[in-house]
Design a protein around this motif. Sequence first.
Motif, PDB file in Angstrom:
ATOM      1  N   THR A 153       0.844  -1.193   0.000  1.00 32.44           N
ATOM      2  CA  THR A 153       0.000   0.000   0.000  1.00 32.44           C
ATOM      3  C   THR A 153       0.879   1.243   0.000  1.00 32.44           C
ATOM      4  OG1 THR A 153      -1.728  -1.160   1.242  1.00 32.44           O
ATOM      5  CG2 THR A 153      -1.818   1.252   1.210  1.00 32.44           C
ATOM      6  N   LEU A 154       0.616   2.114  -0.941  1.00 29.38           N
ATOM      7  CA  LEU A 154       1.307   3.398  -1.039  1.00 29.38           C
ATOM      8  C   LEU A 154       0.358   4.483  -0.538  1.00 29.38           C
ATOM      9  CD1 LEU A 154       3.820   4.993  -2.125  1.00 29.38           C
ATOM     10  CD2 LEU A 154       2.573   5.178  -4.300  1.00 29.38           C
ATOM     11  N   ILE A 155       0.782   5.209   0.486  1.00 28.63           N
ATOM     12  CA  ILE A 155      -0.030   6.293   1.038  1.00 28.63           C
ATOM     13  C   ILE A 155       0.747   7.600   0.923  1.00 28.63           C
ATOM     14  CG2 ILE A 155      -0.983   7.262   3.168  1.00 28.63           C
ATOM     15  CD1 ILE A 155      -1.861   4.550   3.997  1.00 28.63           C
ATOM     16  N   LEU A 156       0.067   8.621   0.445  1.00 26.69           N
ATOM     17  CA  LEU A 156       0.703   9.917   0.205  1.00 26.69           C
ATOM     18  C   LEU A 156      -0.004  11.007   1.002  1.00 26.69           C
ATOM     19  CD1 LEU A 156       0.940   9.645  -3.691  1.00 26.69           C
ATOM     20  CD2 LEU A 156       2.620   8.876  -1.988  1.00 26.69           C
ATOM     21  N   PRO A 157       0.727  12.018   1.436  1.00 22.72           N
ATOM     22  CA  PRO A 157       0.067  13.137   2.110  1.00 22.72           C
ATOM     23  C   PRO A 157      -0.774  13.942   1.125  1.00 22.72           C
ATOM     24  CG  PRO A 157       2.399  13.590   1.794  1.00 22.72           C
ATOM     25  CD  PRO A 157       2.188  12.168   1.386  1.00 22.72           C
ATOM     26  N   LYS A 158      -1.863  14.492   1.614  1.00 18.12           N
ATOM     27  CA  LYS A 158      -2.794  15.221   0.762  1.00 18.12           C
ATOM     28  C   LYS A 158      -2.240  16.610   0.403  1.00 18.12           C
ATOM     29  CE  LYS A 158      -7.626  16.770   0.687  1.00 18.12           C
ATOM     30  NZ  LYS A 158      -8.878  16.861   1.481  1.00 18.12           N
ATOM     31  N   PRO A 164       8.958  13.892   1.874  1.00 15.53           N
ATOM     32  CA  PRO A 164       9.724  12.667   2.118  1.00 15.53           C
ATOM     33  C   PRO A 164       8.794  11.458   2.098  1.00 15.53           C
ATOM     34  CG  PRO A 164       9.410  13.868   4.152  1.00 15.53           C
ATOM     35  CD  PRO A 164       8.871  14.746   3.060  1.00 15.53           C
ATOM     36  N   ILE A 165       9.340  10.307   1.722  1.00 15.28           N
ATOM     37  CA  ILE A 165       8.565   9.068   1.692  1.00 15.28           C
ATOM     38  C   ILE A 165       9.432   7.927   2.208  1.00 15.28           C
ATOM     39  CG2 ILE A 165       9.185   8.569  -0.733  1.00 15.28           C
ATOM     40  CD1 ILE A 165       6.295   7.422  -1.015  1.00 15.28           C
ATOM     41  N   VAL A 166       8.853   7.020   2.972  1.00 18.45           N
ATOM     42  CA  VAL A 166       9.631   5.944   3.584  1.00 18.45           C
ATOM     43  C   VAL A 166       9.072   4.576   3.210  1.00 18.45           C
ATOM     44  CG1 VAL A 166      10.301   7.390   5.545  1.00 18.45           C
ATOM     45  CG2 VAL A 166       8.274   5.924   5.733  1.00 18.45           C
ATOM     46  N   VAL A 167       9.968   3.603   3.144  1.00 17.67           N
ATOM     47  CA  VAL A 167       9.579   2.197   3.027  1.00 17.67           C
ATOM     48  C   VAL A 167       9.621   1.612   4.431  1.00 17.67           C
ATOM     49  CG1 VAL A 167      10.093  -0.051   2.018  1.00 17.67           C
ATOM     50  CG2 VAL A 167      10.607   2.041   0.730  1.00 17.67           C
ATOM     51  N   LEU A 168       8.515   1.023   4.871  1.00 16.42           N
ATOM     52  CA  LEU A 168       8.447   0.393   6.185  1.00 16.42           C
ATOM     53  C   LEU A 168       8.886  -1.063   6.073  1.00 16.42           C
ATOM     54  CD1 LEU A 168       5.009   1.836   7.402  1.00 16.42           C
ATOM     55  CD2 LEU A 168       7.302   2.713   7.858  1.00 16.42           C
ATOM     56  N   ILE A 169       9.787  -1.498   6.961  1.00 15.34           N
ATOM     57  CA  ILE A 169      10.383  -2.838   6.878  1.00 15.34           C
ATOM     58  C   ILE A 169      10.007  -3.625   8.125  1.00 15.34           C
ATOM     59  CG2 ILE A 169      12.494  -4.131   6.418  1.00 15.34           C
ATOM     60  CD1 ILE A 169      13.831  -1.462   5.687  1.00 15.34           C
ATOM     61  N   THR A 170       9.335  -4.752   7.941  1.00 22.82           N
ATOM     62  CA  THR A 170       8.861  -5.562   9.066  1.00 22.82           C
ATOM     63  C   THR A 170       9.998  -6.290   9.766  1.00 22.82           C
ATOM     64  OG1 THR A 170       8.475  -7.521   7.699  1.00 22.82           O
ATOM     65  CG2 THR A 170       6.655  -5.956   7.911  1.00 22.82           C
ATOM     66  N   ILE A 199       4.221  13.087   5.276  1.00 23.80           N
ATOM     67  CA  ILE A 199       5.232  12.076   4.925  1.00 23.80           C
ATOM     68  C   ILE A 199       4.530  10.900   4.257  1.00 23.80           C
ATOM     69  CG2 ILE A 199       7.031  10.520   5.800  1.00 23.80           C
ATOM     70  CD1 ILE A 199       7.106  12.392   8.319  1.00 23.80           C
ATOM     71  N   GLY A 200       5.033  10.450   3.119  1.00 25.66           N
ATOM     72  CA  GLY A 200       4.470   9.298   2.428  1.00 25.66           C
ATOM     73  C   GLY A 200       5.044   7.989   2.950  1.00 25.66           C
ATOM     74  N   THR A 201       4.343   6.890   2.699  1.00 30.31           N
ATOM     75  CA  THR A 201       4.824   5.572   3.127  1.00 30.31           C
ATOM     76  C   THR A 201       4.503   4.513   2.081  1.00 30.31           C
ATOM     77  OG1 THR A 201       2.766   5.113   4.315  1.00 30.31           O
ATOM     78  CG2 THR A 201       4.595   6.008   5.604  1.00 30.31           C
ATOM     79  N   LEU A 202       5.360   3.509   2.010  1.00 34.27           N
ATOM     80  CA  LEU A 202       5.103   2.286   1.254  1.00 34.27           C
ATOM     81  C   LEU A 202       5.318   1.131   2.216  1.00 34.27           C
ATOM     82  CD1 LEU A 202       4.604   0.580  -1.292  1.00 34.27           C
ATOM     83  CD2 LEU A 202       7.055   0.806  -1.816  1.00 34.27           C
ATOM     84  N   VAL A 236      11.683   5.259  -6.872  1.00 29.44           N
ATOM     85  CA  VAL A 236      12.503   6.109  -7.752  1.00 29.44           C
ATOM     86  C   VAL A 236      11.853   6.231  -9.128  1.00 29.44           C
ATOM     87  CG1 VAL A 236      14.712   6.289  -8.971  1.00 29.44           C
ATOM     88  CG2 VAL A 236      14.662   5.669  -6.540  1.00 29.44           C
ATOM     89  N   LYS A 237      11.340   5.115  -9.632  1.00 24.90           N
ATOM     90  CA  LYS A 237      10.682   5.125 -10.941  1.00 24.90           C
ATOM     91  C   LYS A 237       9.412   5.974 -10.937  1.00 24.90           C
ATOM     92  CE  LYS A 237      12.462   0.614 -12.372  1.00 24.90           C
ATOM     93  NZ  LYS A 237      12.129  -0.807 -12.649  1.00 24.90           N
ATOM     94  N   LYS A 238       8.838   6.153  -9.750  1.00 24.66           N
ATOM     95  CA  LYS A 238       7.655   7.006  -9.639  1.00 24.66           C
ATOM     96  C   LYS A 238       8.050   8.460  -9.339  1.00 24.66           C
ATOM     97  CE  LYS A 238       3.843   5.260  -7.823  1.00 24.66           C
ATOM     98  NZ  LYS A 238       2.991   4.916  -8.967  1.00 24.66           N
ATOM     99  N   ALA A 239       9.335   8.743  -9.484  1.00 23.81           N
ATOM    100  CA  ALA A 239       9.877  10.112  -9.396  1.00 23.81           C
ATOM    101  C   ALA A 239      10.006  10.661  -7.978  1.00 23.81           C
ATOM    102  CB  ALA A 239       9.061  11.076 -10.254  1.00 23.81           C
ATOM    103  N   TYR A 240       9.971   9.779  -6.980  1.00 21.64           N
ATOM    104  CA  TYR A 240      10.239  10.241  -5.614  1.00 21.64           C
ATOM    105  C   TYR A 240      11.752  10.330  -5.399  1.00 21.64           C
ATOM    106  CZ  TYR A 240       5.316   9.241  -4.907  1.00 21.64           C
ATOM    107  OH  TYR A 240       3.948   9.233  -5.026  1.00 21.64           O
ATOM    108  N   LYS A 241      12.166  11.330  -4.664  1.00 25.83           N
ATOM    109  CA  LYS A 241      13.608  11.563  -4.501  1.00 25.83           C
ATOM    110  C   LYS A 241      14.068  11.473  -3.046  1.00 25.83           C
ATOM    111  CE  LYS A 241      13.966  14.454  -8.640  1.00 25.83           C
ATOM    112  NZ  LYS A 241      14.332  15.786  -9.184  1.00 25.83           N
ATOM    113  N   ASN A 242      13.256  11.950  -2.119  1.00 26.00           N
ATOM    114  CA  ASN A 242      13.648  11.945  -0.706  1.00 26.00           C
ATOM    115  C   ASN A 242      13.111  10.688  -0.039  1.00 26.00           C
ATOM    116  OD1 ASN A 242      14.622  12.672   1.769  1.00 26.00           O
ATOM    117  ND2 ASN A 242      13.208  14.375   2.090  1.00 26.00           N
ATOM    118  N   ILE A 243      13.817   9.576  -0.266  1.00 25.97           N
ATOM    119  CA  ILE A 243      13.344   8.251   0.153  1.00 25.97           C
ATOM    120  C   ILE A 243      14.121   7.768   1.375  1.00 25.97           C
ATOM    121  CG2 ILE A 243      13.036   5.844  -0.547  1.00 25.97           C
ATOM    122  CD1 ILE A 243      13.051   6.906  -3.480  1.00 25.97           C
ATOM    123  N   GLY A 244      13.397   7.323   2.388  1.00 23.04           N
ATOM    124  CA  GLY A 244      14.029   6.784   3.591  1.00 23.04           C
ATOM    125  C   GLY A 244      13.541   5.392   3.908  1.00 23.04           C
ATOM    126  N   LEU A 245      14.179   4.765   4.892  1.00 24.31           N
ATOM    127  CA  LEU A 245      13.802   3.432   5.352  1.00 24.31           C
ATOM    128  C   LEU A 245      13.482   3.493   6.837  1.00 24.31           C
ATOM    129  CD1 LEU A 245      16.636   1.314   3.652  1.00 24.31           C
ATOM    130  CD2 LEU A 245      14.328   1.772   2.769  1.00 24.31           C
TER     131      LEU A 245
END
Length: 450
Positions: A153-158, A164-170, A199-202, A236-245
Motif C-alpha cells: 500500500t502506497l499512502i501519500l500526504p494530501k 519525504p517518503i519511507v519504506v516500512l520494513i517488518t 510524509i508518504g509511506t510504502l 525512484v521510478k515514480k519520481a520520488y527523490k527523498n526516500i528513507g527506510l
Amino acid sequence: MKQQFLILAFLLTVFFINAQNIIGSWKGEIEFSGQKLTLIFNLTGSPDNLKATMDSPMQGAKDIPIQKASFIGKQLNINAENLGITYLGILKDNKIYGKFMQSGLSFDLILTPFDTKNTSVFNRPQTPKPPFDYPMEEVSFVNPNDKNILAGTLILPKDKKNFPIVVLITGSGKQNRDEELFGHKPFAVIADDFAKKGIGTLRLDDRGVGSSSEGNINDTSTNYAEDIGAAVDFLVKKAYKNIGLVGHSEGGMIAPMVAVKNPNVKFIISLAGPGVPINELMYQQNEDILKQMQLPEDIIKKDLSNKKLMFDYLATYNGKNIKSDFDNFLTIKLSGISEQEKKAYLELTMPWMLYFIQYKPSENWSKIKIPVLALNGNLDTQVAAKPNLDAIKTALIKAKNKNFKTKEILGANHLFQTAKTGSPNEYSQIEETFSPKVLDIMSEWILNLK
C-alpha cells in the motif's frame, strides 16, 4: 523476533484432542510464576488419523504445527518435536485433564472446548478507520533478482509536493504490510500518522503473505534486503527523490544492508534494530526473558550455558555440512539434552536462522553516512536498548557519520507500546498499538532533515 522466540525461550505450551467429541478446538491456561499463558489446540481429521496445530494468542502465534498427535481410548498424546514438548491427557466429562512437559518442567493443564468463532475482539483504538483523507494506492512490483512479486500500500500526504517518503520494513517472521500482531497494526498506525503530517509511506506484505508471492525455503535476510531495495527502486521510478527506510527489529537490521548498496536511500530510522552481533543479542534476549519468567536459578544457569555454547558455535561455523556437524556438536557438548530438545535446536541450522546468528550489524552500520535515527525502548526484552544503541553509535562514529541520533525511549517495549514490564506477555494486553510520543519523535526528525 517472534518465530525463534518459540524455539529459544521456554514457550509455555499445551495440547489438544479428538475422538467422538474431540475434533475441534480446545483451550486452557498454564500458570507459571504468577503468570498465565492461554493455549488453544486445534484438532482435525479423525480419531485414527489425528492432526493438530497450536495457537498461543498472547504471543501472537497461530497454527503452530504439531508433529505427532493420537487419541486412543480416552487418552490424548501430543508430541511437538520441534518445540521439545509432550502432553498426555485424559478426556473426562467434556474436559481434558493432563500434564504438559517441556525441558524437564511439568505443568497441569485442563482443556475445555473452545469456539474459535466467538473469540473476543481486541480493542485497538489507534487502528486507522475509513474514510481516509489522503491518497492511497494498492501497488505491486517485481524483485528483479529473485523474480518474486511484492504487493503493498502506497499512502501519500494530501495536497503536498516534494515530500519525504519511507519504506516500512517488518521484523522477523512472515508478516503482512501492517506488521499485524495481536490485533495491533503498527505499520498502519505509522502510515496514517505520517500521511497527516506530510510524509508518504510504502508498506509491503512479506514473501508468502497476503498478496505477495511465495519465497524460498533458503531465503535469508539478504533476500529480504533485495525486496526492500526493489521497493526503493519502485519509488525512484515514480519520481520520488527523498526516500528513507524505517525498519523494526530485523527490519532495523535490513535497513543499513539496503542503504550501503542503494544510493537512493537518503535516511534511516531503526526501531529496536540490533547493533551488537546477533549471537550476543540472542543470548541477552534469552537471559532477559528467562529471568523475567522467574524460573529457578539452576534451570536458568543451565539453559543459558547451553545457549551460549550453541550460539557461539553457529556464529563462527564455516564448514559445509552444518546440520550433521551441529548434530555431532550437540551430542558431544550437550550430552544431557533429550532427543526432542536436540531436534528443536537443529532448527537453528535453517538458512535464515544461520545467516541471522552469524550476522554482525556493525559491518553495515559502520559504512552508513546518511542521517540515522536509532530508537529503542528501555523495557525491550528482545533487543536490549543500551548495548544495541551504544553499538550502533560506535559504528556510526567509525563511519564518520555527522548526522545521527540514538535515543532510549523510557517506558517503551519492543513494539514501542507504553508498557509496565516489557514482557512479551503484555503485548496483547496493552490497548495502545504505538506510542504517540515515538510517532512525534520520528515525524519531527524526518521533517527537520536538511
